[in-house]
Design a protein around this motif. Structure first.
Motif, mmCIF file in Angstrom:
data_model
loop_
_atom_site.group_PDB
_atom_site.id
_atom_site.type_symbol
_atom_site.label_atom_id
_atom_site.label_comp_id
_atom_site.label_asym_id
_atom_site.label_seq_id
_atom_site.Cartn_x
_atom_site.Cartn_y
_atom_site.Cartn_z
ATOM 1 N N PRO A 82 0.800 -1.244 0.000
ATOM 2 C CA PRO A 82 0.000 0.000 0.000
ATOM 3 C C PRO A 82 0.824 1.281 0.000
ATOM 4 C CG PRO A 82 -0.979 -1.620 1.464
ATOM 5 C CD PRO A 82 0.329 -2.204 1.012
ATOM 6 N N ALA A 83 1.904 1.320 0.751
ATOM 7 C CA ALA A 83 2.683 2.556 0.862
ATOM 8 C C ALA A 83 3.418 2.911 -0.421
ATOM 9 C CB ALA A 83 3.691 2.447 2.009
ATOM 10 N N THR A 84 3.623 1.925 -1.305
ATOM 11 C CA THR A 84 4.405 2.171 -2.514
ATOM 12 C C THR A 84 3.638 1.847 -3.789
ATOM 13 O OG1 THR A 84 5.383 -0.040 -2.305
ATOM 14 C CG2 THR A 84 6.607 1.796 -1.338
ATOM 15 N N ALA A 85 2.360 1.551 -3.693
ATOM 16 C CA ALA A 85 1.562 1.220 -4.871
ATOM 17 C C ALA A 85 1.347 2.450 -5.742
ATOM 18 C CB ALA A 85 0.212 0.652 -4.436
ATOM 19 N N PRO A 86 1.249 2.276 -7.070
ATOM 20 C CA PRO A 86 1.018 3.422 -7.960
ATOM 21 C C PRO A 86 -0.286 4.137 -7.608
ATOM 22 C CG PRO A 86 1.681 1.498 -9.225
ATOM 23 C CD PRO A 86 1.429 1.023 -7.834
ATOM 24 N N ALA A 87 -0.215 5.471 -7.512
ATOM 25 C CA ALA A 87 -1.401 6.267 -7.201
ATOM 26 C C ALA A 87 -1.106 7.733 -7.439
ATOM 27 C CB ALA A 87 -1.835 6.054 -5.751
ATOM 28 N N ASN A 88 -2.131 8.476 -7.805
ATOM 29 C CA ASN A 88 -2.099 9.942 -7.767
ATOM 30 C C ASN A 88 -2.683 10.372 -6.432
ATOM 31 O OD1 ASN A 88 -1.100 10.206 -10.396
ATOM 32 N ND2 ASN A 88 -3.156 10.225 -11.285
ATOM 33 N N ILE A 89 -1.966 11.235 -5.727
ATOM 34 C CA ILE A 89 -2.341 11.544 -4.342
ATOM 35 C C ILE A 89 -2.353 13.055 -4.133
ATOM 36 C CG2 ILE A 89 -1.658 11.279 -1.916
ATOM 37 C CD1 ILE A 89 -0.320 8.629 -2.738
ATOM 38 N N VAL A 90 -3.324 13.527 -3.354
ATOM 39 C CA VAL A 90 -3.362 14.911 -2.883
ATOM 40 C C VAL A 90 -3.336 14.875 -1.362
ATOM 41 C CG1 VAL A 90 -4.576 17.118 -2.918
ATOM 42 C CG2 VAL A 90 -4.765 15.578 -4.885
ATOM 43 N N VAL A 91 -2.426 15.623 -0.768
ATOM 44 C CA VAL A 91 -2.361 15.764 0.686
ATOM 45 C C VAL A 91 -2.484 17.238 1.046
ATOM 46 C CG1 VAL A 91 -0.945 13.704 1.070
ATOM 47 C CG2 VAL A 91 0.172 15.905 0.680
ATOM 48 N N ASP A 92 -3.001 17.514 2.262
ATOM 49 C CA ASP A 92 -2.909 18.877 2.763
ATOM 50 C C ASP A 92 -1.542 19.053 3.408
ATOM 51 O OD1 ASP A 92 -3.055 17.792 5.353
ATOM 52 O OD2 ASP A 92 -5.171 18.317 5.613
ATOM 53 N N LYS A 93 -1.249 20.247 3.866
ATOM 54 C CA LYS A 93 0.113 20.516 4.344
ATOM 55 C C LYS A 93 0.436 19.799 5.653
ATOM 56 C CE LYS A 93 2.720 22.898 2.224
ATOM 57 N NZ LYS A 93 2.798 24.295 1.812
ATOM 58 N N SER A 94 -0.585 19.287 6.339
ATOM 59 C CA SER A 94 -0.319 18.492 7.538
ATOM 60 C C SER A 94 0.086 17.068 7.178
ATOM 61 C CB SER A 94 -1.557 18.451 8.434
ATOM 62 O OG SER A 94 -2.558 17.615 7.876
ATOM 63 N N GLY A 95 -0.072 16.705 5.883
ATOM 64 C CA GLY A 95 0.229 15.357 5.448
ATOM 65 C C GLY A 95 -0.989 14.455 5.366
ATOM 66 N N ARG A 96 -2.166 14.985 5.662
ATOM 67 C CA ARG A 96 -3.399 14.190 5.596
ATOM 68 C C ARG A 96 -3.799 13.984 4.143
ATOM 69 N NH1 ARG A 96 -9.024 15.466 5.503
ATOM 70 N NH2 ARG A 96 -8.416 17.664 5.399
ATOM 71 N N GLU A 97 -3.985 12.738 3.758
ATOM 72 C CA GLU A 97 -4.412 12.444 2.395
ATOM 73 C C GLU A 97 -5.879 12.825 2.218
ATOM 74 O OE1 GLU A 97 -5.157 8.449 -0.152
ATOM 75 O OE2 GLU A 97 -3.100 8.673 0.641
ATOM 76 N N VAL A 98 -6.170 13.618 1.179
ATOM 77 C CA VAL A 98 -7.540 14.066 0.945
ATOM 78 C C VAL A 98 -8.125 13.529 -0.353
ATOM 79 C CG1 VAL A 98 -7.188 16.169 2.302
ATOM 80 C CG2 VAL A 98 -6.802 16.234 -0.168
ATOM 81 N N TRP A 99 -7.282 12.935 -1.221
ATOM 82 C CA TRP A 99 -7.791 12.394 -2.489
ATOM 83 C C TRP A 99 -6.760 11.430 -3.045
ATOM 84 C CZ3 TRP A 99 -6.959 12.259 -7.869
ATOM 85 C CH2 TRP A 99 -8.093 11.987 -8.655
ATOM 86 N N ARG A 100 -7.256 10.370 -3.690
ATOM 87 C CA ARG A 100 -6.355 9.380 -4.289
ATOM 88 C C ARG A 100 -7.023 8.773 -5.523
ATOM 89 N NH1 ARG A 100 -2.398 4.940 -2.564
ATOM 90 N NH2 ARG A 100 -1.969 6.326 -0.793
#
Length: 405
Positions: A82-100
């Motif tokens: 999971p940590a290295t699987a292909p994905a497009n990711i959006v995080v906020d500046k705290s590091g919280r993932e908000v979209w994948r």
């Protein structure tokens, strides 16, 4: 110069074993000096620095393709983690993932960012297979919710992972690679060898018509290469390796080639090289500190200043620390002057990938490529944001919006 400890190489071997990669596949040796930064970071996106001087908003990046592009077989193995699987990711500046966005099994994604098309904000990325350090796939345009409404190729050729840039007038700048027969004896290869020609295409998005196609093999001598040889996982030579296309202030093409360590300014109408910066045949006299190699992401920061990500390392050869350089180009005197050279406090050396993007508050967001960090710096050079990733990302982009937010 930072060195990689034997303990970290043991960790590298452990990672390699866990994904079925031989330790010898790691593209640098423990005995090399100076050494590239170890390409494995935190278990997940981890923010270590986030001061009030950092810009608010979000960061767009792609996961997974970094290992697939550089270590044969790694992409398939890492896809199941999971940590290295292909994905497009959006995080906020705290590091919280908000979209994948996760691509179909067996495909990689890269170069995920926000752009503007026909006056509307869109999401864009590349998707396909990576092999031998480049890609064979398709460019995607999606609406702000992530629904794909357009795909592009390069006039019948598969698109490459490195560049998919939309221009304000509805064109796309696209990289692609073609394997061709070539006499490589001038660079120590066989007379009847195979190599990759790397191509810049300008495509009208609406009609999908190719407006211009520029071939490196037709315009740049083989002997200009600074990295003759083959990339892991490939049987063909790669003497050019185009990795970014942008527009100069006059609307011509600014092309970066990693394997000639040169930036080219190309007339968009005729294909003629107007000037080149760096490498073996620079049109400019290089002032003190204007030293870069194996660079990525060359763009004009203002009408007279070029900004680039200076890798300074190919993984096989390292010349110094990686950095972002701002270089003033005096077209009248043909002199290039270093304005600023931004390194990371941890003395990172990124042996592949990387970019630098302007932030509206005047800061610069830096994706450190295979050195798995994303950082933000003020104009004075203070690092006000820093995050570690499990693996590197090809590029990182700032934005003031996220899908669904």
């Amino acid at each position: 110069m930072a060195r990689v400890s034997s303990r970290r190489y043991i960790a590298a071997a452990a990672l390699a074993t866990s994904v079925g990669i031989g330790a010898a596949s790691i593209p640098f040796a423990a005995s090399a000096a100076p050494l590239p930064t170890f390409p494995v970071g935190a278990p997940s996106y981890t923010v270590d620095v986030n001061t009030p001087a950092a810009a608010p908003g979000y960061i767009y990046y792609s996961n997974g393709v970094s290992a697939a592009a550089l270590v044969p077989g790694a992409g398939r193995a890492l896809a199941g983690i999971p940590a290295t699987a292909p994905a497009n990711i959006v995080v906020d500046k705290s590091g919280r993932e908000v979209w994948r966005y996760t691509p179909p099994a067996g495909q990689d994604v890269s170069n995920f960012r926000t752009q503007t098309y026909q006056g509307k904000r869109v999401l864009t990325w590349w998707q396909g297979d990576t092999v031998g350090g480049h890609g064979s796939g398709t460019d995607y345009i999606a609406d702000e919710h992530g629904t794909v409404f357009e795909t592009l190729d390069a006039g019948g050729d598969s698109t490459d992972v490195h560049e998919f840039r939309l221009t304000p007038d509805g064109r796309a700048l696209i990289t692609s690679y073609r394997e061709i027969d070539a006499d490589l004896s001038a660079i120590g290869g066989p007379a009847n060898g195979k190599m990759f020609d790397t191509v810049a295409s300008v495509v009208d998005v609406a009609s999908k018509r190719v407006l211009m196609r520029w071939s490196a093999a037709e315009h740049v001598p083989l002997t200009d290469t600074t990295a003759p040889g083959k990339l892991p996982g490939s049987d063909a030579y790669d003497p050019y390796h185009m990795n970014s296309i942008a527009l100069d202030p006059q609307g011509n093409l600014v092309i970066s080639m990693r394997d000639t360590s040169t930036i080219y300014d190309v007339d968009i109408h005729t294909g003629a090289i107007k000037w080149q910066l760096g490498g073996k045949n620079s049109s400019f006299e290089l002032g003190p500190g204007v030293e870069f190699a194996f660079q990525h992401d060359a763009e004009f920061a203002d009408p007279d200043t070029l900004r680039l990500f200076n890798n300074n390392s190919s993984g096989f050869e390292t010349k110094g620390l990686s950095s972002v350089q701002w270089i003033h180009l005096d077209q009248a005197t043909h002199r290039a002057t270093l304005v600023r050279n931004q390194t990371h406090p941890d003395n990172l050396v990124a042996f592949a990938m990387g970019d630098a993007q302007p932030v509206p508050n005047g800061n610069t967001l830096v994706g450190w490529g295979m050195a798995p960090h994303i950082s933000e710096f003020t104009p004075s050079g203070e690092m006000v944001y820093d995050a570690r990733l499990p693996l590197g990302t090809y590029r990182a982009f700032p934005a003031d919006w996220a899908p669904g937010h």
